[in-house]
Design a protein around this motif. Sequence first.
Motif: not given
Length: 471
Positions: A252-260
Amino acid sequence: MITKVVHGWRVGGLIAYLMGPGRAQEHVNPRVIATWDGRDAVWQPPRSDAARSELGPLIRALRAPAVAAGLDEGGVEDKRGFVWHCSARVAVGDRVLSDSEWAEVARELLDGAGVARRDDAGGPRWVAVRHADDHIHIAVVLVRQDTCRRFWPFRDYPRLREAARGIEDRLGLTVTAAADGTAAPAPGRGEIEKARRQGREPARVELARAVREAAVASDGPAEFVTVLEGAGYLVEVRRAPSGDPLGFKVARPGDMTASGKPVFYSGSRLAPDLSLPQLVRAWAAAGQGRDLVDPVTTARRRVDAARRSVGTVRAGGVGEDPEGLASAAHTVLTAMRGASSDWADAADRFDRAARSPRGTAVREGAGAAAMRRVARQLVRHRRMLGVPVEPGAAGVALAVALVALLREIAAWQRDRGRAHQSDAALSAADLLTGVATGAATRPIEGLTIPAATPGPQIGTRRDRAPAGPSR
């Protein structure tokens, strides 16, 4: 009784959480109710003040075999930790069990799952903690005391489920269905908390819905990827050296891990029937078909035919495999999601009823293929018009036909002891009945919902077990 197992490495952190106040002060009077050596009360940590227990002796005792085995609590060596954490919860409405009853439940679950046998003095160390009326937690260090060797219990998940069902019978608790592998993976705690912070539904839930809709609208992998990307999702396809697609993952767009980096989910992580091989088989079954002038009316006729076929099978006759028809019926519901929120909710509720238990061979015949083809045409018809499918007389007639089919499928599932699938199908039918009867002020001649074909006794709603998260 619903049981859930997770693995970890830090038994100290787990015990501190279980015996603490909880994340929202929800833990009430946390206490040890059972232990590996039967000295339950001895291991209850004394309270040095109102807010903290002295947990050191209990944690050191539980940790001792792991320390002797030289295991690293940092979890660096392998993915699955040696701490086995099981939660067991009774259903809403069940009576409150006493501490002694819960202690016996813990021992039965551990023995039945093969994790810690009652007569095995050299087995692992464990503790059962209670901090609420309706559930307990069991923490086990998977290292034997006599040899200090790490071990893995064999088939502990299904055996745990069977042990839980035996406890339900013994204590008169709500009966739950056996694990059958049809449940879609539920969002984890981290996913849920992240979604709450963002004010959105969990990514896993949204992506499963988006992938299913794209699959229904497509005729192969290329169009499938195009539809998902057109809806704004990130898609990556894994390919063989020949270039043939082997699998996919979506984010999903914008759903990122802590590392981006984007958080991707493979199709099989979203639901058992959303892996690429499963989708390819569904596309092959549907074939190309031909464009239909009136796909809504055609869908109604094909759904009616499917209902008659399932009824024939239930009555002992020869008909098309209901497993394949149930799966194909879900594609029609998915195609109609855009008509209203009731259609969308009905598709979601039917989701589990459309999947077959693990190990079940599914044969899709001409009727299932025809429903898959018309589902694709329904989606394309909607796109061509640029509006949701018109929920007029033809839409109401389709809803009536689907309610009858879903009830027939529910009865067929119930005949086979599949409480989860039967409940899912009945729940979807109940919701869709509102669509089917919404034209009561404008009655359409000849529209009645056929009753399910007479067959073995399937029980009433009061008799049906609740559909929980059993796998």
